[in-house]
Design an enzyme around this catalytic site. Sequence first.
Site, mmCIF file in Angstrom:
data_model
loop_
_atom_site.group_PDB
_atom_site.id
_atom_site.type_symbol
_atom_site.label_atom_id
_atom_site.label_comp_id
_atom_site.label_asym_id
_atom_site.label_seq_id
_atom_site.Cartn_x
_atom_site.Cartn_y
_atom_site.Cartn_z
ATOM 1 N N LYS A 7 68.885 16.858 23.742
ATOM 2 C CA LYS A 7 68.098 15.820 24.438
ATOM 3 C C LYS A 7 66.945 16.463 25.192
ATOM 4 O O LYS A 7 66.974 17.655 25.536
ATOM 5 C CB LYS A 7 68.959 15.005 25.398
ATOM 6 N N ASP A 134 76.161 14.716 31.733
ATOM 7 C CA ASP A 134 75.280 14.324 30.621
ATOM 8 C C ASP A 134 76.038 13.860 29.377
ATOM 9 O O ASP A 134 75.415 13.443 28.405
ATOM 10 C CB ASP A 134 74.433 15.527 30.161
#
Length: 294
Positions: A7, A134
Amino acid sequence: MVRCPAKLNLFLEVLGKRADGYHELDTVMQAIGLCDELRITPGEEGEELSLACSDPSLPTDGRNLVLRAALALRERTSCRKGARFALTKRIPTQAGLGGGSSDAAGALVGLNAAWGLGLSREELRQVAATVGSDVAFFLYGGTARCTGRGEVVEPAPAPAAFHYVLVCPNVGVSTAEAYGRLAALTYGPPRASISVLAAIAQGSVEGTGQRLFNRLESAALGLRPILREVRELLAQTGLFAGVGMTGSGSGFFGLCRGDDWERAHDTAAHLGLGQAYAVRSLPDGVVAGPAQGS
Ligand code: C5P
């Protein structure tokens, strides 16, 4: 096989420190086509959990987030089956790309299917939140605004695929160290993610590029001054609508204008500042099935 993408944080504001020691965030994450691969061979009741990894520098014991995720899922469901994992790493570590978190999300999705658990995505999200801040994002992927300590995920519309050049310098930044240094810095009123989300929803490369922001950047630059050079060299190429840092660093990325992707990648690769990758945004997160993307 589970594809586990990296990401980028297109926006990251730190709103304050919480009583539990974590920081309250407003961040926009984007899954990209730079992916690890996780193979899962399910075992029988009472069998062990074990992990083999292509990167010998990474732990393959209970410190690895893949095994932590498997243990958390066992705890949540009382399932006692075993599993063998084979992890092929491609996502650089200590670069702010969330590779370990994505692998953990891959383990949750893969085991949910392989062990026949039938948990919903929301149930998996709750387990993910116990493994790392996350991890939950990667169950959704695509583009999402994440709040809380990162584990509250609101998927966001992103009609256009964006292209990025990612540079991972040869120095890493520890997330805990970057957050620690933040305490010593003073800054003005918090910024909000709403305007970058609007630019992404409009498919505007220029608008998104102008609004890239990461509150942890000055902390990371203080810890690793060489990163300033990385940012400046990327910006000086003139090929990007904006340049940003992902996570707590050390990865920096440029958001490419129009058709300049290949040229931008070649330019970044020749800067000689570490590994350079040309990547595109992905519309999803961890996906079980044949390898795609990248
Ligand atoms: O949740 P995770 O284990 O990924 O976080 C790693 C470290 O990053 C934490 O120990 C903490 O120091 C820092 N962190 C934080 N606030 C967040 C996320 C991470 O302070 N929202």
